[in-house]
Design a protein around this motif. Sequence first.
Motif, short mmCIF file in Angstrom:
data_model
loop_
_atom_site.label_atom_id
_atom_site.label_comp_id
_atom_site.label_asym_id
_atom_site.label_seq_id
_atom_site.Cartn_x
_atom_site.Cartn_y
_atom_site.Cartn_z
N ASN A 4 0.90 -1.05 0.18
CA ASN A 4 -0.02 0.01 0.03
C ASN A 4 0.98 1.33 0.07
OD1 ASN A 4 -2.69 1.19 0.31
ND2 ASN A 4 -1.74 2.05 2.41
N ASN A 8 1.54 4.07 -3.14
CA ASN A 8 0.66 5.41 -2.80
C ASN A 8 1.07 6.32 -3.89
OD1 ASN A 8 -0.43 7.58 -1.44
ND2 ASN A 8 -0.01 6.82 0.67
N TYR A 85 -5.75 4.60 3.68
CA TYR A 85 -6.14 5.27 2.28
C TYR A 85 -5.33 6.28 1.99
CZ TYR A 85 -10.02 1.60 2.69
OH TYR A 85 -10.74 0.40 2.81
N ASN A 86 -5.98 7.00 0.83
CA ASN A 86 -5.38 8.16 0.40
C ASN A 86 -5.53 9.17 1.48
OD1 ASN A 86 -4.45 10.65 -0.79
ND2 ASN A 86 -4.73 9.64 -3.08
N TYR A 89 -8.26 12.36 0.38
CA TYR A 89 -9.61 12.15 0.41
C TYR A 89 -10.21 12.35 1.96
CZ TYR A 89 -8.63 9.84 -4.09
OH TYR A 89 -8.21 9.62 -5.27
N GLN A 212 -9.24 -5.10 -1.60
CA GLN A 212 -9.97 -4.10 -1.12
C GLN A 212 -10.54 -4.66 0.48
OE1 GLN A 212 -13.56 -3.14 -3.61
NE2 GLN A 212 -12.30 -2.15 -4.86
N GLN A 215 -7.60 -4.27 2.67
CA GLN A 215 -7.38 -2.88 3.16
C GLN A 215 -8.26 -2.42 4.34
OE1 GLN A 215 -7.48 -0.13 -0.47
NE2 GLN A 215 -5.69 0.84 0.57
#
Length: 497
Positions: A4, A8, A85-86, A89, A212, A215
């Motif tokens: 991850n 990124n 996650y990013n 966002y 997914q 994550q």
Amino acid sequence: MSANTSSNPLNALANQPKALRVVLLIVLCFTQFLDAFNNSSFFAAIPPIASQLHIDNSDSVWLISAYQLTFAAFLLSSGRLSDVYNPTYVFVSGMLLMSFCSLGAGFVRTEIPLMVLRAFMGLGAALNIPSAMALVISMFPDPVPQSRALAAFAAGAAIGNVFGLIIGASLVTFASWPWILYLAAILSAVIATLVLVLLPSSRVQYRSAVNQYSQFQRLDIPGIGILTVALVLFVFAVTSGSISGWPSPRTLIPLVASGLLIVVFALWERYLPEELASVPLSIWRHPNFPILTAIGLQPFMWWASVQLLFSWYYQEVFQWSTINVAIRFLPLGLMSFPVMGIASILQQKLPFTQVILIGDVLVLVGTSLFPFADSKEQFWRFAFPGFFIGTTGMTIVFATTNIAIFAVTPPNVAGVVGAIFMCALQLGSAAGAAIITAIQTSVEKNHGGPTSFEGRAAGFWFLFAFNAVLTTSALILLRRMPLQSEKLHTSSKEPYS
């Protein structure tokens, strides 16, 4: 590095033009400014809000505490989201949530909806800070530029804290209290838009359902849920303690429940595999991380306590206007500009450990002057130099700890580390304000009532003692840390995914 982390797209931020990264840093610094502003500006707004909406004095504290409660409680959830996650966002979502809720709060004229919207504003702030820290660290991966960027980011909070008082007082005096919320809504929307426009776009990579799900597992929903409820109960308990009294069931029941949930959370995190834990227990084994987190209790607690103990006294006893009181507090913010530069120079010349201890000594000197500032004549003799000396020391502690805590931990958990540090800051503010208020009111019952200074002097002596304990702990427990320019070996390691 985990898959991850290596994939990124935000890793490309470090390769962007320097001018773009500097502009982005300035925008992100306004995040800290705004989050501090949302608290400090409401000190001036509470009296007219309480009067207009017929809110009891004992309940009006929730106009501040509702924001602090969700801010502190959801920081770790946000930090985990930013690591998995990013963070872009997460950041934009938080800013938009804050913008819409601020706008809505400006239009409501009833107690409960206003406090609920203030709580959602705190949730937006909780989403903003860890994700903003993750973005800053992604933009400036090298030690010296990163430490300077984090110092600038930290300065935003100190500046917003004091200028929030002045802006809030001005808006209340010359406009009306809803304009504090309208301004927060406008600034939040502008910051969200600028980040979306300025951040380099990246192609969204396809992830299989298996990836997914993997994550999603790393979010550690059960653990984060337990910890969030524990923090909500803790902040609620310490806030209620200053209102209903510490022996009351309203205080003791959530306080005990919070402690039990913390134990359950620790057992759950120990049970989980390291790569799935939201707060891996090994993070506490990094040298100096536990004591640096404890030091994080100091800054916001000190600033909030000083403002809390002096502001009401200046307005009700000295009969100074709201704006005049805010101007008296200017040293608490203006000193941040030069002191951040001084802190940066010290960090280049001395190990972080010594810089933190220098700051703590100055804090003790400044705090020791406050118990004697009991009259208008004593303001310039004791309070004013106390503001300068204490703020100088606390800014050094804040800026250096803010950098050091990232230096002793790996970059792939920057979101969680930033969340833990910010959580310590907020818990220090909430718990400190509650404890000092309880000390103040208990002393005042037998020594002159609320217009006397004895209760406030006792509060300041408690603040001095608390900082003395942490200074002594830092002297004993802090292991030597390298200079700012030295790359710590732990920063290059990534023991968790």
